[in-house]
Design a protein around this motif. Structure first.
Motif, PDB file in Angstrom:
ATOM      1  N   CYS A 132       0.786  -1.225   0.151  1.00 10.44           N
ATOM      2  CA  CYS A 132       0.092  -0.083  -0.269  1.00 10.44           C
ATOM      3  C   CYS A 132       0.731   1.241  -0.111  1.00 10.44           C
ATOM      4  O   CYS A 132       1.789   1.607   0.881  1.00 10.44           O
ATOM      5  CB  CYS A 132      -0.851   0.027   1.298  1.00 10.44           C
ATOM      6  SG  CYS A 132      -1.839   1.485   1.393  1.00 10.44           S
ATOM      7  N   CYS A 148       0.477   3.870   3.011  1.00 14.18           N
ATOM      8  CA  CYS A 148       0.621   3.594   4.444  1.00 14.18           C
ATOM      9  C   CYS A 148       1.965   2.391   4.875  1.00 14.18           C
ATOM     10  O   CYS A 148       2.301   2.227   5.772  1.00 14.18           O
ATOM     11  CB  CYS A 148      -0.472   3.023   5.277  1.00 14.18           C
ATOM     12  SG  CYS A 148      -1.033   1.549   4.991  1.00 14.18           S
ATOM     13  N   TRP A 154       1.512  -0.643   4.340  1.00 11.25           N
ATOM     14  CA  TRP A 154       1.043  -2.301   4.788  1.00 11.25           C
ATOM     15  C   TRP A 154       1.253  -2.954   3.486  1.00 11.25           C
ATOM     16  O   TRP A 154       1.251  -2.675   2.328  1.00 11.25           O
ATOM     17  CB  TRP A 154      -0.560  -2.139   4.977  1.00 11.25           C
ATOM     18  CG  TRP A 154      -0.918  -3.260   5.498  1.00 11.25           C
ATOM     19  CD1 TRP A 154      -1.012  -3.642   6.766  1.00 11.25           C
ATOM     20  CD2 TRP A 154      -1.711  -4.310   4.887  1.00 11.25           C
ATOM     21  NE1 TRP A 154      -1.477  -5.029   6.701  1.00 11.25           N
ATOM     22  CE2 TRP A 154      -2.116  -5.294   5.650  1.00 11.25           C
ATOM     23  CE3 TRP A 154      -2.104  -4.222   3.448  1.00 11.25           C
ATOM     24  CZ2 TRP A 154      -2.907  -6.362   5.094  1.00 11.25           C
ATOM     25  CZ3 TRP A 154      -2.983  -5.306   3.069  1.00 11.25           C
ATOM     26  CH2 TRP A 154      -3.288  -6.386   4.049  1.00 11.25           C
ATOM     27  N   CYS A 170      -7.367  -1.138   1.676  1.00 10.37           N
ATOM     28  CA  CYS A 170      -6.355  -1.385   2.634  1.00 10.37           C
ATOM     29  C   CYS A 170      -6.998  -1.307   4.016  1.00 10.37           C
ATOM     30  O   CYS A 170      -7.581  -0.478   4.375  1.00 10.37           O
ATOM     31  CB  CYS A 170      -5.367  -0.386   2.662  1.00 10.37           C
ATOM     32  SG  CYS A 170      -4.081  -0.533   3.780  1.00 10.37           S
ATOM     33  N   VAL A 178      -5.426  -0.948   6.729  1.00  9.29           N
ATOM     34  CA  VAL A 178      -5.080  -0.020   7.578  1.00  9.29           C
ATOM     35  C   VAL A 178      -5.531   1.487   7.530  1.00  9.29           C
ATOM     36  O   VAL A 178      -6.056   2.333   8.382  1.00  9.29           O
ATOM     37  CB  VAL A 178      -3.548   0.144   7.817  1.00  9.29           C
ATOM     38  CG1 VAL A 178      -2.824   1.174   8.543  1.00  9.29           C
ATOM     39  CG2 VAL A 178      -2.959  -1.143   8.126  1.00  9.29           C
ATOM     40  N   CYS A 179      -5.393   2.013   6.270  1.00  6.61           N
ATOM     41  CA  CYS A 179      -5.751   3.320   5.877  1.00  6.61           C
ATOM     42  C   CYS A 179      -6.991   3.385   4.971  1.00  6.61           C
ATOM     43  O   CYS A 179      -7.321   4.539   4.679  1.00  6.61           O
ATOM     44  CB  CYS A 179      -4.330   3.890   5.020  1.00  6.61           C
ATOM     45  SG  CYS A 179      -4.314   3.348   3.757  1.00  6.61           S
ATOM     46  N   ALA A 239      -6.937   2.605   1.609  1.00  5.94           N
ATOM     47  CA  ALA A 239      -6.610   3.098   0.377  1.00  5.94           C
ATOM     48  C   ALA A 239      -7.375   2.014  -0.946  1.00  5.94           C
ATOM     49  O   ALA A 239      -7.513   0.730  -0.272  1.00  5.94           O
ATOM     50  CB  ALA A 239      -5.226   3.123   0.059  1.00  5.94           C
TER      51      ALA A 239
HETATM   52 ZN   LIG Z   1      -2.818   1.583   3.468  1.00  4.62          ZN
END
Ligand SMILES: [Zn+2]
Length: 52
Positions: A6, A9, A11, A39, A41-42, A44
């Protein structure tokens, strides 16, 4: 299978692990993820990932 990173971030999507929290079981190639997958985590979208 390839791992994908990603860009926002950092990841990494690893097909060997999948994305359990996102309902993706191990063994699913990045290319086979649903188009609306994001994603964990973020948030995306897939087009913001690049092949590691
Ligand atoms: Zn991400």
């Amino acid at each position: 299978m390839d791992r994908w990173v990603c860009e926002p971030c950092g990841w990494v999507y690893d097909p060997a692990e999948g994305d359990p929290d996102g309902g993706i079981e191990p063994g699913v190639a990045f290319e086979d993820l649903p188009e609306d997958w994001v994603c964990p985590v973020c948030g995306a979208t897939k087009d913001m990932f690049s092949k590691e």
